[in-house]
Design a protein around this motif. Sequence first.
Motif, short mmCIF file in Angstrom:
data_model
loop_
_atom_site.label_atom_id
_atom_site.label_comp_id
_atom_site.label_asym_id
_atom_site.label_seq_id
_atom_site.Cartn_x
_atom_site.Cartn_y
_atom_site.Cartn_z
N LEU A 45 -18.54 -20.19 -10.97
CA LEU A 45 -17.95 -19.30 -9.98
C LEU A 45 -16.46 -19.13 -10.22
N LEU A 46 -15.78 -20.23 -10.62
CA LEU A 46 -14.34 -20.16 -10.88
C LEU A 46 -14.05 -19.22 -12.05
N LEU A 47 -14.87 -19.28 -13.10
CA LEU A 47 -14.69 -18.38 -14.24
C LEU A 47 -14.87 -16.93 -13.83
N GLU A 48 -15.85 -16.69 -12.98
CA GLU A 48 -16.09 -15.32 -12.49
C GLU A 48 -14.92 -14.84 -11.64
N LEU A 49 -14.48 -15.70 -10.73
CA LEU A 49 -13.36 -15.36 -9.85
C LEU A 49 -12.07 -15.16 -10.65
N GLN A 50 -11.82 -16.05 -11.61
CA GLN A 50 -10.61 -15.95 -12.43
C GLN A 50 -10.64 -14.69 -13.27
N GLY A 51 -11.81 -14.33 -13.79
CA GLY A 51 -11.93 -13.12 -14.59
C GLY A 51 -11.59 -11.87 -13.79
N THR A 52 -12.09 -11.82 -12.56
CA THR A 52 -11.79 -10.68 -11.69
C THR A 52 -10.30 -10.64 -11.34
N MET A 53 -9.75 -11.80 -11.02
CA MET A 53 -8.33 -11.87 -10.67
C MET A 53 -7.46 -11.44 -11.85
N ASP A 54 -7.81 -11.88 -13.05
CA ASP A 54 -7.04 -11.51 -14.24
C ASP A 54 -7.09 -10.01 -14.49
N GLN A 55 -8.26 -9.42 -14.29
CA GLN A 55 -8.39 -7.98 -14.51
C GLN A 55 -7.50 -7.19 -13.56
N ILE A 56 -7.53 -7.56 -12.27
CA ILE A 56 -6.70 -6.86 -11.29
C ILE A 56 -5.22 -7.08 -11.59
N SER A 57 -4.86 -8.33 -11.92
CA SER A 57 -3.46 -8.65 -12.20
C SER A 57 -2.92 -7.86 -13.38
N GLU A 58 -3.71 -7.75 -14.44
CA GLU A 58 -3.26 -7.01 -15.62
C GLU A 58 -3.07 -5.53 -15.30
N THR A 59 -3.95 -4.99 -14.45
CA THR A 59 -3.80 -3.58 -14.06
C THR A 59 -2.53 -3.37 -13.25
N VAL A 60 -2.25 -4.32 -12.35
CA VAL A 60 -1.03 -4.22 -11.53
C VAL A 60 0.20 -4.25 -12.43
N LYS A 61 0.20 -5.15 -13.40
CA LYS A 61 1.36 -5.27 -14.29
C LYS A 61 1.63 -3.98 -15.06
N ASP A 62 0.56 -3.31 -15.47
CA ASP A 62 0.70 -2.13 -16.32
C ASP A 62 0.72 -0.83 -15.53
N SER A 63 0.77 -0.92 -14.20
CA SER A 63 0.71 0.29 -13.37
C SER A 63 1.83 0.30 -12.34
N LYS A 64 1.84 1.34 -11.56
CA LYS A 64 2.73 1.41 -10.41
C LYS A 64 1.90 1.59 -9.15
N VAL A 65 2.37 1.05 -8.05
CA VAL A 65 1.64 1.17 -6.79
C VAL A 65 1.63 2.64 -6.36
N ASP A 66 0.45 3.12 -6.02
CA ASP A 66 0.30 4.52 -5.58
C ASP A 66 0.58 4.60 -4.08
N PHE A 67 1.86 4.59 -3.72
CA PHE A 67 2.24 4.58 -2.32
C PHE A 67 1.76 5.83 -1.58
N VAL A 68 1.64 6.94 -2.29
CA VAL A 68 1.20 8.19 -1.65
C VAL A 68 -0.19 8.03 -1.04
N SER A 69 -1.04 7.22 -1.68
CA SER A 69 -2.41 7.04 -1.17
C SER A 69 -2.44 6.26 0.13
N TYR A 70 -1.35 5.58 0.47
CA TYR A 70 -1.30 4.84 1.72
C TYR A 70 -0.67 5.64 2.85
#
Length: 209
Positions: A45-70
């Motif tokens: 479960l930790l590997l699954e959770l860490q994999g998901t967290m890493d994927q989201i984190s990498e996307t955040v690093k390489d993107s900008k927050v879409d404030f308009v959508s909020y």
Amino acid sequence: MKKPAFTLLEMIIAITVFTIFIGFVISSYLAFHRADQETIEVRSLLLELQGTMDQISETVKDSKVDFVSYETGSAFGFPVITPFSNHALNESTLYLLSPDGLTRTVYTWDSDEDKETLSLQVFEFDGTDFVAAEGYSEAILLHGENTRVTYANFRIFPDVDPYDFENSADGDVQFQPIVQIKLNFTVPGRVREEVSLDLQTSVTSRFYQ
């Protein structure tokens, strides 16, 4: 001449001691097996959770927050973003834009009791609006089918776009956007009824304008 032999009492004592010994060995083996099985479940479960967290984190690093959508409305001609609390957004959906502004990535937590899922969808700008990218017409789960995402939260600092000219005079929001991610994954267990793990991290966008 009498031949040496065990008495009935000696036999009973020997069998009793042997039975106790075998019971202790079996009990120890079962306890070890349960602990080993639980360790395997937690690690998986930790590997699954860490994999998901890493994927989201990498996307955040390489993107900008879409404030308009909020943005949920406007007041006096200016956009209003909710909720407003200590210059932070508390959301169950994370909207991100690629640096060129042509790709929108959306992470969504569905907290419905029948689902409790965390999914990903990608949209591309077609010149007029954002449409589902190829292969993302349906939201894609970021975990196994047996996994329940009992909690997912995206806390975004600041709550408005610090690069927007309208916010340039507000010193409280003039810092690089940070996304605090909190996730809880839960799966049915073989030893325990459920195995549940939490993970939290904070990621800063690498996009600078």
